[in-house]
Design a protein around this motif. Structure first.
Motif, PDB file in Angstrom:
ATOM      1  N   SER A   2      -7.477  -2.549   7.498  1.00 38.16           N
ATOM      2  CA  SER A   2      -7.246  -3.020   8.860  1.00 38.16           C
ATOM      3  C   SER A   2      -8.429  -3.852   9.337  1.00 38.16           C
ATOM      4  O   SER A   2      -9.521  -3.809   8.770  1.00 38.16           O
ATOM      5  CB  SER A   2      -7.058  -1.823   9.797  1.00 38.16           C
ATOM      6  OG  SER A   2      -8.263  -1.085   9.904  1.00 38.16           O
ATOM      7  N   SER A   3      -8.200  -4.606  10.424  1.00 35.72           N
ATOM      8  CA  SER A   3      -9.276  -5.420  10.982  1.00 35.72           C
ATOM      9  C   SER A   3     -10.406  -4.538  11.510  1.00 35.72           C
ATOM     10  O   SER A   3     -11.578  -4.922  11.489  1.00 35.72           O
ATOM     11  CB  SER A   3      -8.739  -6.310  12.099  1.00 35.72           C
ATOM     12  OG  SER A   3      -8.147  -5.520  13.122  1.00 35.72           O
ATOM     13  N   LEU A   4     -10.040  -3.318  11.983  1.00 32.39           N
ATOM     14  CA  LEU A   4     -11.042  -2.377  12.476  1.00 32.39           C
ATOM     15  C   LEU A   4     -11.973  -1.947  11.348  1.00 32.39           C
ATOM     16  O   LEU A   4     -13.197  -1.910  11.500  1.00 32.39           O
ATOM     17  CB  LEU A   4     -10.361  -1.149  13.084  1.00 32.39           C
ATOM     18  CG  LEU A   4     -11.305  -0.059  13.628  1.00 32.39           C
ATOM     19  CD1 LEU A   4     -12.175  -0.641  14.737  1.00 32.39           C
ATOM     20  CD2 LEU A   4     -10.506   1.147  14.149  1.00 32.39           C
ATOM     21  N   SER A  10     -18.548  -4.674   8.075  1.00 29.98           N
ATOM     22  CA  SER A  10     -19.424  -5.832   8.261  1.00 29.98           C
ATOM     23  C   SER A  10     -20.743  -5.465   8.926  1.00 29.98           C
ATOM     24  O   SER A  10     -21.720  -6.213   8.827  1.00 29.98           O
ATOM     25  CB  SER A  10     -18.709  -6.901   9.090  1.00 29.98           C
ATOM     26  OG  SER A  10     -18.482  -6.446  10.414  1.00 29.98           O
ATOM     27  N   LYS A  11     -20.783  -4.302   9.591  1.00 29.13           N
ATOM     28  CA  LYS A  11     -22.002  -3.867  10.275  1.00 29.13           C
ATOM     29  C   LYS A  11     -22.932  -3.083   9.362  1.00 29.13           C
ATOM     30  O   LYS A  11     -24.073  -2.802   9.729  1.00 29.13           O
ATOM     31  CB  LYS A  11     -21.626  -3.002  11.484  1.00 29.13           C
ATOM     32  CG  LYS A  11     -20.843  -3.752  12.560  1.00 29.13           C
ATOM     33  CD  LYS A  11     -20.386  -2.826  13.664  1.00 29.13           C
ATOM     34  CE  LYS A  11     -19.526  -3.569  14.687  1.00 29.13           C
ATOM     35  NZ  LYS A  11     -19.017  -2.645  15.753  1.00 29.13           N
ATOM     36  N   LEU A  12     -22.459  -2.718   8.164  1.00 24.43           N
ATOM     37  CA  LEU A  12     -23.276  -1.933   7.250  1.00 24.43           C
ATOM     38  C   LEU A  12     -24.281  -2.810   6.515  1.00 24.43           C
ATOM     39  O   LEU A  12     -24.017  -3.978   6.245  1.00 24.43           O
ATOM     40  CB  LEU A  12     -22.373  -1.235   6.226  1.00 24.43           C
ATOM     41  CG  LEU A  12     -21.342  -0.232   6.769  1.00 24.43           C
ATOM     42  CD1 LEU A  12     -20.502   0.310   5.617  1.00 24.43           C
ATOM     43  CD2 LEU A  12     -22.025   0.911   7.512  1.00 24.43           C
ATOM     44  N   LEU A  17     -23.240  -0.403   2.035  1.00 18.29           N
ATOM     45  CA  LEU A  17     -21.949  -0.964   1.654  1.00 18.29           C
ATOM     46  C   LEU A  17     -21.732  -0.839   0.147  1.00 18.29           C
ATOM     47  O   LEU A  17     -20.637  -0.491  -0.316  1.00 18.29           O
ATOM     48  CB  LEU A  17     -21.881  -2.433   2.080  1.00 18.29           C
ATOM     49  CG  LEU A  17     -20.561  -3.161   1.831  1.00 18.29           C
ATOM     50  CD1 LEU A  17     -19.429  -2.487   2.585  1.00 18.29           C
ATOM     51  CD2 LEU A  17     -20.671  -4.627   2.261  1.00 18.29           C
ATOM     52  N   GLY A  18     -22.797  -1.082  -0.622  1.00 13.34           N
ATOM     53  CA  GLY A  18     -22.708  -0.962  -2.072  1.00 13.34           C
ATOM     54  C   GLY A  18     -22.395   0.461  -2.506  1.00 13.34           C
ATOM     55  O   GLY A  18     -21.588   0.685  -3.421  1.00 13.34           O
TER      56      GLY A  18
END
Length: 270
Positions: A2-4, A10-12, A17-18
């Motif tokens: 989802s876009s959420l 994107s904030k991580l 994120l990895g």
């Protein structure tokens, strides 16, 4: 996704994120296909640790401008060199981009095929020049002007030149003058390797190796440029070595632009 979820990811930071990616791909039953486009040397060294080797038949497919990355990625890696498009394939792509589903007008067939041939098999060149032609509303006179000065039309496209200049920007310092020197040769010229090497040496571009003479070091420079896709092999010797080489017209145009901007060289066109 989802876009959420995208907004949250994107904030991580890169490491978090990895780790999330690694955990999501782990598991004996998990099989994944990862596709990455235009991978550079430093990028792959940072990314590869986030893809677990779970022996489940997972695959990673990536494109790169550096042949060495493919060989270094894995001892099981299969490296495929992407070939240039044929003249017919260039023409088919050009027609699709300019006319979509409408047939090419008969009066533009010959000049259109000539333009496609002058793209020399480079898809990027076809796409850029197709956008130029599409804006000309099937004006044959203007198409003929493009055919005469195709390289200059494409070089005016900033997005195209930025893509090409990336390859130059990532060159080691010792290879940059060697590559720019290709601008000194005429367009569509097959360059004898021995002549090229002698000129590089006489210009002082070549570092003398401790165990190799200048010619051997120069040849290594050329092989490196070929491996990076900046220089093409025209003819080979019977032993497999490179006899003659050339650069694509667009890359030569880029050499001339950068060389003049950096006060390296200015070619006076007669």
């Amino acid at each position: 996704m989802s876009s959420l979820e995208r907004d949250e990811l994107s904030k991580l930071d890169e490491e978090t994120l990895g780790e999330k990616l690694y955990k999501s791909l782990c598991g004996e039953e998990t099989r994944y296909l990862i596709i990455l486009d235009d991978i550079w040397e430093d990028v792959w060294s940072d990314l590869h640790r986030y893809f677990p080797e779970n022996q489940s038949g997972s695959r990673i497919l990536f494109t790169t401008r550096f042949k060495t990355i493919g060989f270094e990625a894995s001892d099981k890696c299969i490296v495929r060199n992407l070939r240039f498009l044929s003249h017919d394939e260039c023409w088919k792509l050009l027609q699709i981009k300019v006319f979509q589903d409408v047939p090419c007008p008969p009066e533009l067939l010959d000049i259109g095929k000539k333009i496609a041939r002058k793209c020399n098999g480079l898809p990027l060149a076809v796409v850029v020049i197709a956008a130029v032609l599409a804006s000309m509303k099937n004006n044959k006179t203007k198409w003929e002007e493009v055919a005469v000065s195709l390289s200059s039309y494409i070089s005016k496209d900033n997005s195209c030149m930025k893509i090409l200049e990336l390859s130059y920007s990532y060159l080691p310092m010792h290879l940059k003058p060697c590559f720019l020197y290709f601008g000194a040769f005429e367009e569509d010229t097959e360059i004898p390797v021995q002549k090229l090497i002698s000129l590089w040496v006489s210009e002082g571009f070549v570092r003398k190796g401790k165990q190799k003479n200048s010619n051997a070091v120069s040849y290594g420079y050329l092989i490196d440029l070929i491996g990076r896709g900046l220089v093409q092999v025209a003819k080979r010797r019977s032993n497999g070595g490179v006899k003659t080489c050339y650069v694509h017209d667009l890359l030569r145009e880029m050499c001339l632009t950068i060389a003049e901007k950096d006060n390296f060289m200015k070619v006076i066109k007669g």
